[in-house]
Design a protein around this motif. Structure first.
Motif, short mmCIF file in Angstrom:
data_model
loop_
_atom_site.label_atom_id
_atom_site.label_comp_id
_atom_site.label_asym_id
_atom_site.label_seq_id
_atom_site.Cartn_x
_atom_site.Cartn_y
_atom_site.Cartn_z
N UNK A 110 0.84 -1.20 0.00
CA UNK A 110 0.00 0.00 0.00
C UNK A 110 0.88 1.25 0.00
N UNK A 111 0.37 2.30 -0.63
CA UNK A 111 1.03 3.61 -0.62
C UNK A 111 0.22 4.57 0.25
N UNK A 112 0.92 5.34 1.06
CA UNK A 112 0.30 6.35 1.91
C UNK A 112 0.55 7.71 1.27
N UNK A 113 -0.51 8.39 0.83
CA UNK A 113 -0.35 9.64 0.09
C UNK A 113 -1.28 10.71 0.62
N UNK A 114 -0.88 11.96 0.44
CA UNK A 114 -1.77 13.09 0.73
C UNK A 114 -2.04 13.92 -0.51
N UNK A 115 -1.09 13.93 -1.46
CA UNK A 115 -1.22 14.75 -2.66
C UNK A 115 -1.98 13.94 -3.72
N UNK A 116 -3.17 14.40 -4.08
CA UNK A 116 -4.01 13.66 -5.03
C UNK A 116 -3.42 13.63 -6.44
N UNK A 117 -2.45 14.49 -6.69
CA UNK A 117 -1.85 14.51 -8.02
C UNK A 117 -1.11 13.23 -8.38
N UNK A 118 -0.65 12.50 -7.39
CA UNK A 118 0.10 11.28 -7.70
C UNK A 118 -0.80 10.04 -7.72
N UNK A 119 -2.08 10.20 -7.37
CA UNK A 119 -2.99 9.05 -7.34
C UNK A 119 -3.07 8.35 -8.70
N UNK A 120 -3.34 9.05 -9.80
CA UNK A 120 -3.40 8.34 -11.09
C UNK A 120 -2.08 7.71 -11.49
N UNK A 121 -0.98 8.30 -11.08
CA UNK A 121 0.34 7.73 -11.39
C UNK A 121 0.50 6.38 -10.67
N UNK A 122 0.13 6.35 -9.41
CA UNK A 122 0.24 5.11 -8.64
C UNK A 122 -0.74 4.06 -9.14
N UNK A 123 -1.93 4.48 -9.48
CA UNK A 123 -2.93 3.53 -9.98
C UNK A 123 -2.49 2.91 -11.31
N UNK A 124 -1.79 3.68 -12.11
CA UNK A 124 -1.31 3.18 -13.40
C UNK A 124 -0.15 2.21 -13.23
N UNK A 125 0.83 2.59 -12.42
CA UNK A 125 2.07 1.83 -12.33
C UNK A 125 2.06 0.75 -11.24
N UNK A 126 1.15 0.90 -10.26
CA UNK A 126 1.09 -0.07 -9.15
C UNK A 126 -0.36 -0.52 -8.96
N UNK A 127 -0.95 -1.16 -9.93
CA UNK A 127 -2.37 -1.50 -9.86
C UNK A 127 -2.74 -2.45 -8.73
N UNK A 128 -1.78 -3.20 -8.21
CA UNK A 128 -2.06 -4.16 -7.14
C UNK A 128 -1.81 -3.61 -5.74
N UNK A 129 -1.30 -2.40 -5.67
CA UNK A 129 -1.04 -1.78 -4.37
C UNK A 129 -2.25 -0.93 -3.95
N UNK A 130 -2.60 -1.04 -2.68
CA UNK A 130 -3.73 -0.25 -2.16
C UNK A 130 -3.32 1.20 -1.95
N UNK A 131 -4.32 2.07 -1.98
CA UNK A 131 -4.09 3.50 -1.68
C UNK A 131 -4.60 3.80 -0.28
#
Length: 496
Positions: free
Chosen positions: A90-111
């Protein structure tokens, strides 16, 4: 409930797992709000992957929780292929700008939404759920009643809360004090913790420093904000310092049942910049307390481990915002401190064959020493023997086989002398105080006994104790005085 522990480097990650964490959270270089922690990069990948294989049921969370500028987004994209090597759950994020980047490159990791996002209401949780977040790390300003309301409104969303460690005096940690005083932004992971500095009152020459201090300590000074006439705030300096906004440490170990009933799914321990000693003992205490809550052990069995929290660096404690916001607003003074020093970690147990080989090395070293003496001129030999008699550490004895004893790799961090009282701390033993003549240090190269061990010197410890994997060694700090704040406390908190 999940127990989530901090890991500032791969060594601390091991102790988080070994001492009972269900999951641990790490930071990656340049993208974490604890930029001064060792964090993870380059060859850490191999160590982390090995730990995940060693602890297959444990989860790994990764904090990418800075506020991203364009250059940070570019750096993240450049590092994506490297990050993919980590077994991140899982990735722990606060900046929504990186959400689509993580969803694209790490589809199996939770947000997981970072606490920095200040999410404290059900409608915000619903919105983040619609964006694909699996978990929300609630803002620390959320009380138990609010948590229960959020869980009732969005039952499928996992809720994570902080339960132990340092707190920030600013709302959601969004403080400008560090940036203002030191040009180190807390939102870039470089907080200098200026709110906890000890400030001293000085005079400008028209008044002596002592007169200024006496006035500050008198309690006669008050602050009045212009638009709030009649509301007075005291100005008071302590004996040797004034701490402006130093918050208490959070401690919720006595209230885990309330958190569970409120709908909390994960309990988070603060401290990626703290030592492996802190990580190990705090994780262990909460593990035992959770096991007692779940009926796996008794409260009496858990109690000694909870009491050990007093032997970890900490400030005065509070329950934060969970019961009453006023509790969180009470400040304290001074640095964290501990009655113990971390002396060493215990490594791999030597096999019987390895132990026998070490004993043979010692015998051979004694033979070589005697041959050297025999080859010397009588007067020179006599002088050498007198020197040995005066300085026994120059002619140490060889390691002798002792029935029922065990040999371990010993990784020293602080000085320990032969004969000192040491304590073995392990995942399931609170503290085993060494008895006299229960252990010796051995030089792994010569097989000879050592009179001391310190950082930078390879060592083996030979002891009558059959130690649990993950054992660490601590020693009493002779300078520790209960109730007294020491100037060394701030730096020491980074060690223990």
């Amino acid at each position: 409930m999940e127990l989530l522990s901090p890991a500032g480097n791969s060594q601390k990650l091991y102790y988080a797992y070994a001492y009972g964490a269900d999951a641990a959270y790490i930071g990656l270089k340049k993208f974490s709000l604890r930029a001064k922690a060792d964090n993870f990069y380059e060859d850490d990948v191999q160590r982390v992957c090995a730990l995940k294989k060693q602890f297959p049921q444990k989860k790994l969370h990764c904090a990418l929780n800075i506020i991203f500028h364009n250059k940070d987004i570019d750096a993240l994209l450049e590092s994506v292929d490297y990050f993919k090597q980590y077994p991140i759950d899982a990735f722990i994020v606060q900046d929504l700008g990186i959400v689509p980047i993580l969803q694209k490159h790490f589809p199996n990791a939770a947000l997981h939404l970072s606490t920095q996002a200040s999410c404290v209401n059900r409608e915000a949780v619903k919105m983040y759920q619609s964006m694909g977040f699996k978990r929300v790390v609630l803002g620390r300003e959320a009380g138990l009643k609010e948590i229960r309301q959020i869980k009732d409104a969005v039952p499928e969303m996992e809720l994570e809360v902080f339960v132990h460690g340092a707190m920030c005096i600013a709302y959601a940690g969004r403080c400008l004090m560090s940036a203002y005083l030191t040009n180190r932004s807390a939102q870039s992971g470089l907080c200098s913790h200026a709110c906890r500095w000890n400030f001293d009152v000085k005079a400008d020459g028209r008044l002596s420093d002592q007169d200024a201090k006496n006035l500050a300590q008198s309690g006669l000074l008050l602050l009045e904000e212009q638009s709030r006439p009649g509301e007075y705030l005291p100005v008071f300096e302590g004996e040797n310092y004034t701490a402006l906004f130093s918050s208490k440490d959070l401690r919720m170990i006595e209230h885990l049942k309330d958190l569970k009933e409120a709908g909390v799914d994960s309990l988070k321990i603060e401290g990626r910049m703290k030592s492996l000693y802190y990580v190990a003992l705090v994780t262990r205490a909460y593990r035992k307390a959770l096991d007692a809550l779940e009926g796996k052990i008794s409260q009496e069995e858990a109690a000694p481990f909870v009491e050990e929290l007093e032997n970890v660096s900490h400030r005065e404690s509070t329950t934060g915002f969970y019961y009453n916001a006023a509790d969180a607003n009470k400040t304290t003074s001074g640095a964290s401190d501990s009655p113990y020093d971390l002396a060493a970690t215990i490594g791999q147990k030597l096999s019987e064959a390895e132990t026998s080989e070490l004993i043979k090395k010692g015998d051979n070293s004694i033979i070589l020493r005697q041959r050297e003496l025999d080859s010397m001129h009588p007067s020179a030999r006599e002088a050498r023997l007198k020197d040995y008699e005066k300085h026994p550490d120059k002619a140490p004895p060889a390691m002798q086989e002792r029935e029922g004893w065990f040999a371990y790799r010993y990784q020293p961090m602080n000085m320990v002398k032969a004969g000192d009282t040491i304590e073995f701390v392990s995942p399931d033993v609170t503290a085993l105080v060494s008895q006299k003549d229960s252990w010796i240090f051995v030089d792994p190269e010569s097989g000879l006994e050592l009179s001391w061990s310190c950082d930078g010197h390879d060592c083996v410890i030979y002891t009558k104790y059959d130690l649990q994997e993950g054992t660490i060694v601590r020693t009493k700090d002779p300078e520790f005085i209960p109730g007294k704040i020491r100037d060394t406390g701030r730096t020491k908190s980074e060690a223990v």
